[in-house]
Design a protein around this motif. Structure first.
Motif, PDB file in Angstrom:
ATOM      1  N   LEU A  21       4.830   7.100  -2.461  1.00 50.89           N
ATOM      2  CA  LEU A  21       5.406   6.359  -1.341  1.00 50.89           C
ATOM      3  C   LEU A  21       4.546   5.133  -1.033  1.00 50.89           C
ATOM      4  O   LEU A  21       5.051   4.019  -0.891  1.00 50.89           O
ATOM      5  CB  LEU A  21       5.497   7.272  -0.112  1.00 50.89           C
ATOM      6  N   PHE A  22       3.228   5.351  -0.945  1.00 54.68           N
ATOM      7  CA  PHE A  22       2.262   4.273  -0.770  1.00 54.68           C
ATOM      8  C   PHE A  22       1.097   4.541  -1.716  1.00 54.68           C
ATOM      9  O   PHE A  22       0.516   5.627  -1.698  1.00 54.68           O
ATOM     10  CB  PHE A  22       1.745   4.201   0.671  1.00 54.68           C
ATOM     11  N   PRO A  23       0.721   3.574  -2.556  1.00 56.77           N
ATOM     12  CA  PRO A  23      -0.311   3.821  -3.561  1.00 56.77           C
ATOM     13  C   PRO A  23      -1.728   3.690  -3.005  1.00 56.77           C
ATOM     14  O   PRO A  23      -1.966   3.058  -1.968  1.00 56.77           O
ATOM     15  CB  PRO A  23      -0.036   2.730  -4.596  1.00 56.77           C
ATOM     16  N   PHE A  24      -2.635   4.282  -3.722  1.00 55.11           N
ATOM     17  CA  PHE A  24      -4.069   4.113  -3.447  1.00 55.11           C
ATOM     18  C   PHE A  24      -4.414   2.626  -3.404  1.00 55.11           C
ATOM     19  O   PHE A  24      -3.927   1.836  -4.214  1.00 55.11           O
ATOM     20  CB  PHE A  24      -4.860   4.798  -4.561  1.00 55.11           C
ATOM     21  N   GLY A  25      -5.231   2.249  -2.432  1.00 62.80           N
ATOM     22  CA  GLY A  25      -5.650   0.856  -2.309  1.00 62.80           C
ATOM     23  C   GLY A  25      -4.717  -0.020  -1.508  1.00 62.80           C
ATOM     24  O   GLY A  25      -5.028  -1.183  -1.240  1.00 62.80           O
ATOM     25  N   TYR A  26      -3.575   0.537  -1.080  1.00 62.19           N
ATOM     26  CA  TYR A  26      -2.540  -0.249  -0.401  1.00 62.19           C
ATOM     27  C   TYR A  26      -2.882  -0.473   1.064  1.00 62.19           C
ATOM     28  O   TYR A  26      -3.444   0.391   1.736  1.00 62.19           O
ATOM     29  CB  TYR A  26      -1.214   0.488  -0.514  1.00 62.19           C
ATOM     30  N   GLY A  27      -2.497  -1.628   1.574  1.00 63.91           N
ATOM     31  CA  GLY A  27      -2.621  -1.916   2.995  1.00 63.91           C
ATOM     32  C   GLY A  27      -2.146  -3.323   3.294  1.00 63.91           C
ATOM     33  O   GLY A  27      -2.394  -4.256   2.519  1.00 63.91           O
ATOM     34  N   LEU A  28      -1.446  -3.482   4.407  1.00 61.78           N
ATOM     35  CA  LEU A  28      -0.909  -4.773   4.806  1.00 61.78           C
ATOM     36  C   LEU A  28      -1.825  -5.456   5.823  1.00 61.78           C
ATOM     37  O   LEU A  28      -2.765  -4.859   6.334  1.00 61.78           O
ATOM     38  CB  LEU A  28       0.485  -4.601   5.408  1.00 61.78           C
ATOM     39  N   SER A  29      -1.496  -6.700   6.119  1.00 66.21           N
ATOM     40  CA  SER A  29      -2.272  -7.520   7.044  1.00 66.21           C
ATOM     41  C   SER A  29      -1.301  -8.356   7.872  1.00 66.21           C
ATOM     42  O   SER A  29      -0.106  -8.452   7.543  1.00 66.21           O
ATOM     43  CB  SER A  29      -3.224  -8.429   6.262  1.00 66.21           C
ATOM     44  N   TYR A  30      -1.804  -8.966   8.942  1.00 64.58           N
ATOM     45  CA  TYR A  30      -0.998  -9.910   9.707  1.00 64.58           C
ATOM     46  C   TYR A  30      -1.055 -11.323   9.128  1.00 64.58           C
ATOM     47  O   TYR A  30      -0.457 -12.248   9.678  1.00 64.58           O
ATOM     48  CB  TYR A  30      -1.457  -9.956  11.164  1.00 64.58           C
ATOM     49  N   THR A  31      -1.785 -11.473   8.036  1.00 65.25           N
ATOM     50  CA  THR A  31      -1.791 -12.739   7.325  1.00 65.25           C
ATOM     51  C   THR A  31      -1.409 -12.477   5.873  1.00 65.25           C
ATOM     52  O   THR A  31      -1.188 -11.328   5.482  1.00 65.25           O
ATOM     53  CB  THR A  31      -3.174 -13.433   7.428  1.00 65.25           C
ATOM     54  N   ARG A  32      -1.327 -13.513   5.058  1.00 57.57           N
ATOM     55  CA  ARG A  32      -0.941 -13.373   3.653  1.00 57.57           C
ATOM     56  C   ARG A  32      -2.080 -13.845   2.770  1.00 57.57           C
ATOM     57  O   ARG A  32      -2.692 -14.893   3.021  1.00 57.57           O
ATOM     58  CB  ARG A  32       0.321 -14.189   3.345  1.00 57.57           C
ATOM     59  N   PHE A  33      -2.340 -13.068   1.711  1.00 57.24           N
ATOM     60  CA  PHE A  33      -3.402 -13.417   0.780  1.00 57.24           C
ATOM     61  C   PHE A  33      -2.813 -13.649  -0.603  1.00 57.24           C
ATOM     62  O   PHE A  33      -1.846 -12.998  -1.002  1.00 57.24           O
ATOM     63  CB  PHE A  33      -4.446 -12.297   0.702  1.00 57.24           C
ATOM     64  N   ARG A  41      -7.415  -0.068   3.673  1.00 54.95           N
ATOM     65  CA  ARG A  41      -6.699   0.184   2.416  1.00 54.95           C
ATOM     66  C   ARG A  41      -6.716   1.689   2.145  1.00 54.95           C
ATOM     67  O   ARG A  41      -7.731   2.350   2.365  1.00 54.95           O
ATOM     68  CB  ARG A  41      -7.362  -0.558   1.244  1.00 54.95           C
ATOM     69  N   LEU A  42      -5.624   2.223   1.656  1.00 47.44           N
ATOM     70  CA  LEU A  42      -5.521   3.674   1.477  1.00 47.44           C
ATOM     71  C   LEU A  42      -6.534   4.184   0.453  1.00 47.44           C
ATOM     72  O   LEU A  42      -6.506   3.746  -0.705  1.00 47.44           O
ATOM     73  CB  LEU A  42      -4.118   4.065   1.028  1.00 47.44           C
ATOM     74  N   PRO A  43      -7.396   5.133   0.844  1.00 45.55           N
ATOM     75  CA  PRO A  43      -8.286   5.770  -0.135  1.00 45.55           C
ATOM     76  C   PRO A  43      -7.653   7.005  -0.753  1.00 45.55           C
ATOM     77  O   PRO A  43      -8.302   7.757  -1.473  1.00 45.55           O
ATOM     78  CB  PRO A  43      -9.486   6.157   0.735  1.00 45.55           C
ATOM     79  N   ILE A  44      -6.368   7.197  -0.463  1.00 47.86           N
ATOM     80  CA  ILE A  44      -5.652   8.390  -0.884  1.00 47.86           C
ATOM     81  C   ILE A  44      -4.175   8.030  -0.994  1.00 47.86           C
ATOM     82  O   ILE A  44      -3.632   7.335  -0.147  1.00 47.86           O
ATOM     83  CB  ILE A  44      -5.897   9.529   0.144  1.00 47.86           C
ATOM     84  N   SER A  45      -3.525   8.454  -2.068  1.00 41.83           N
ATOM     85  CA  SER A  45      -2.106   8.141  -2.269  1.00 41.83           C
ATOM     86  C   SER A  45      -1.235   8.964  -1.333  1.00 41.83           C
ATOM     87  O   SER A  45      -1.542  10.121  -1.040  1.00 41.83           O
ATOM     88  CB  SER A  45      -1.703   8.434  -3.714  1.00 41.83           C
ATOM     89  N   PHE A  46      -0.122   8.378  -0.885  1.00 39.53           N
ATOM     90  CA  PHE A  46       0.857   9.086  -0.062  1.00 39.53           C
ATOM     91  C   PHE A  46       2.073   9.390  -0.931  1.00 39.53           C
ATOM     92  O   PHE A  46       2.735   8.469  -1.416  1.00 39.53           O
ATOM     93  CB  PHE A  46       1.285   8.226   1.125  1.00 39.53           C
ATOM     94  N   PRO A  47       2.405  10.667  -1.127  1.00 39.25           N
ATOM     95  CA  PRO A  47       3.559  10.994  -1.982  1.00 39.25           C
ATOM     96  C   PRO A  47       4.887  10.781  -1.275  1.00 39.25           C
ATOM     97  O   PRO A  47       4.979  10.851  -0.046  1.00 39.25           O
ATOM     98  CB  PRO A  47       3.343  12.483  -2.287  1.00 39.25           C
TER      99      PRO A  47
END
Length: 743
Positions: free
Chosen positions: A620-632, A555-561
């Motif tokens: 562009l991508f917020p702090f804490g963001y991240g995808l997976s190969y499954t769905r939660f 999960r992103l520990p830093i925002s992407f502008p």
């Protein structure tokens, strides 16, 4: 006469205090039932004046003349006092492994962890602790006993050259993980530092920057990260930074070193300087600096015995202050376990295979899947033709430069020496010998896997056109001592990505960068994996994720502008006319020869995702963001107010793969403002499995710094639960009574 020769003459003359062998009980400093401070004070009472002065300044081995016979080429050396059992301090960089930047120690290698941002992206304190324990074990086995680790400076500017070493933009996340890593290092009975105290928020011009910020904002951001990490990890030493803070050099700031660190936090270890960060004798010593490090890098040796003695004779420094400095050094040595468990005098065996596994686990858990349109990933193992493009993916994975550089196990690294810039004297562009090309070939032995260097976009596009899959490696190198010039990918890589994606819609971009980069090509590319600097097993980790053997969970520990103009400072801050490279590491006596320029952090405590929330803009991508190969799915939230507000939520894996979900709790106080990360939990779930997770808010997410205290205002607090900072799915207001954080 230097301190070591003076001590030798004292001992030969018989004038040094003797330790009686006839005592019925061991001396107090050997009594492990006493507090480290009491044991340290007893040691100081048994020391001569010359012995005390010996401990308050350290050599920089590459420049130390004459060199002590037992000195190891490394970052620092402080001779011990054998008659009292005080160990020689052998200091090594840094947070990502036992560094050997320009191969001072010929042939010496070590395990290289991924970048600090990769560790932060795991959102997992246990993995941070495991990484710290691993590099601490290697340091001890190599006979080092002080590791200059524990970097926890917050990401205020996305182009900071050392962002990759640190742990992101949130103070509670960064402080928690730094504390765990420090605890891991010190579990080996060696000292870890925490650094760089405070507000070393950029590298270009770091010795001339004068950081200005509101007191409450500083307490609620950068200082909070240090406060949490020190409380959790109990580092033996704090390293003060190069820059000024409100006019005073960080290593001369009584406000920071005495008022905050000692009075408010009760810190008992010692403050060492960064290498080349000392500018005075009296002001530094009386403000709270206990030890001058790497003295040959300063304009003068400010804590040399003769200089200190002259200041004592002039009444500018007291003998009591010298005793206090040495007591603090010895407290850190004792509290870490180093005094009672000295490091071996000769190198010990290291289980590099086991340590490589730790590095790979961190890399896999820290990689962030940013985009996966059409479920392009994981790559089909049935693919017949796979083309890899760019990033030197044929030879290895990129690492960041500077004092954290590790010469890694596993094969000779590929290096490009620098010829200019502030980092040229000690940094090289280095690829760890972990080839993604070889790792992908091992995962897909049935496929034709080829590599194109990407230097010619048209040729790369032609090679990509007939492939079943394309994996394009994009890189941005960052280093200590200078910031990156732009958030854009260098060397025409944006054009390369656009050309390749146009030629083949099944293109995956793997980013090896030291932080956020701009992505003008994002909508043209179906899949993007942020791999950071993935360490010595990075090639294997990347291949494992690309082919689905590992389910991405970072999960992103830093925002992407989206654009640089979204940031508090839309471009690197460099004063007009300043030779920023030369100024980055220049010593300047008392500081009067150095220019100074103010950088005012008007965003205050709104660092990173808080800034976007305060401005009402979307990254562009917020702090804490991240995808997976499954769905939660997150459901059935039960919110609780009171002194410790919390939420209990059901997390469920709705897909067919095992994976990790990281539910996050954000809090907004009754006064409004930007939300703050208050709690999170990394939860592994099998396919179809559900679990209840309780997230209790950290008090610091509720509190505000008012009139010299942490105060929790009474009122309605907005609790929001989601899988990143920008997309909460469950929100509730709860009542919280007035309170305070007591120290």
């Amino acid at each position: 006469m230097n301190a070591a020769r003076a001590l030798a003459l004292l001992l030969l003359a018989g004038t040094a205090p003797a330790v009686s062998c006839a005592q019925s009980a061991p001396p107090a400093w050997q009594d492990s039932t006493l507090a480290p401070e009491a044991r340290a004070a007893a040691l100081v009472r048994a020391m001569t004046h010359a012995e005390k002065l010996q401990l308050i300044h350290g050599l920089f081995p590459p420049r130390a003349q004459p060199a002590p016979a037992d000195m190891i080429p490394s970052a620092g050396y402080v001779p011990g006092i054998p008659r009292l059992g005080i160990p020689t301090l052998r200091e090594s960089d840094a947070s990502l492994g036992v560094a050997n930047q320009v191969e001072q120690r010929k042939g010496d290698v070590a395990t290289a962890l991924p970048s600090g941002l990769a560790t932060a992206a795991t959102f997992d304190a246990e993995l941070a602790r495991a990484g710290g324990a691993m590099i601490g074990a290697e340091a001890r086995a190599k006979t080092f006993n002080v590791l200059l680790a524990g970097g926890v400076n917050l990401t205020r500017d996305a182009w900071n050259g050392r962002n990759f070493e640190y742990l992101g933009e949130d103070p509670i996340l960064a402080g928690t993980l730094a504390g765990a890593a420090i605890d891991g290092v010190q579990s080996n009975h060696i000292v870890s530092t925490i650094k760089h105290f405070i507000l070393n928020a950029q590298e270009t011009g770091r010795t001339v920057l004068n950081a200005r910020i509101d007191e409450a904002a500083l307490r609620e951001s950068d200082l909070l990260a240090f406060e949490i990490a020190i409380a959790a990890g109990k580092p033996g030493s704090v390293m003060c930074a190069y820059n000024r803070i409100e006019g005073d050099y960080a290593c001369e700031s009584a406000r920071m070193l005495t008022d905050v660190l000692r009075r408010d936090w009760g810190y008992t270890g010692w403050v060492m300087s960064d290498w080349g960060a000392v500018h005075s004798t009296v002001k530094a010593a009386m403000s709270g600096l206990d030890q001058e490090s790497g003295q040959e890098l300063d304009h003068a040796i400010y804590f040399a015995p003769e200089t200190i003695d002259a200041a004592i004779k002039a009444g500018q420094i007291t003998e009591a202050r010298i005793d206090q400095m040495v007591t603090r050094i010895l407290t850190g040595v004792i509290a870490s376990g180093l005094y009672d468990h000295p490091t071996p005098t000769t190198a010990q065996p290291i289980d590099y295979a086991a340590h490589a596994h730790v590095a790979q686990r961190v890399a896999e858990a820290g990689m962030v899947l940013l985009r996966n349109q059409g479920d392009l990933l994981p790559l089909a193992k049935s693919a017949k033709k796979i083309v890899l493009i760019g990033g030197h993916a044929d030879v290895g994975v990129l690492s960041g430069g500077g004092s954290s550089q590790v010469r890694s196990v596993g094969g000779a690294p590929v290096e490009i020496p620098l010829t200019s810039g502030a980092a040229a004297s000690f940094a090289r562009i280095t690829w760890h010998a972990s080839s993604p090309l070889q790792a992908i070939r091992a995962k897909a032995p049935q496929a034709q896997v080829t590599y194109v260097d990407g230097s010619d976009p048209a040729a790369a596009a032609a090679a990509a056109r007939t492939a079943d899959m394309v994996v394009l490696f994009a890189t941005q190198w960052a280093t200590e001592a200078q910031d990156v010039d732009s958030l854009a990918l260098p060397d025409n890589q944006d054009s390369l990505i656009a050309a390749v994606a146009k030629a083949n819609p099944k293109t995956v971009v793997v980013l090896e960068t030291g932080g956020p980069v701009l992505m003008p090509w994002l909508e043209q590319v179906p899949a993007v994996l942020q791999a950071w600097y993935p360490g010595q097993r990075g090639g294997e980790a990347i291949a494992g994720i690309l082919f689905g053997d590992v389910n991405p969970s970072g999960r992103l520990p830093i925002s992407f502008p989206k654009r640089a103009d979204q940031l508090p400072r839309p471009k690197p801050v460099v004063p007009e006319g300043l030779n920023s490279n030369a100024a980055s590491d220049a010593g300047a006596g008392d500081g009067s020869a150095l220019p100074s320029w103010d950088v005012t952090y008007t965003e205050g405590a709104n660092v990173g995702y808080r800034w976007y929330a305060a401005k009402g803009t979307q990254p562009l991508f917020p702090f804490g963001y991240g995808l997976s190969y499954t769905r939660f799915a997150l459901t059935d939230a039960r919110f609780t107010g009171g002194p410790t507000p919390s939420v209990t939520v059901t997390v469920r894996n709705q897909g067919s793969r095992a994976g990790a979900v990281v539910p996050q709790l954000y809090v907004t106080g009754p006064e409004g403002g930007a939300p703050r990360l208050a709690a999170w939990k990394r939860q592994m779930l099998k396919p179809g499995e559900a679990a209840q997770v309780t997230l209790a808010a950290d008090p610091h997410a509720l509190a505000r710094w008012r009139d010299g205290h942490w105060v929790i205002p009474a009122g309605k607090y907005r609790l929001a639960v989601g899988q990143d900072s920008a997309s909460a799915t469950m929100i509730r207001e709860v009542e919280v009574p007035a309170g305070a954080i007591r120290k």
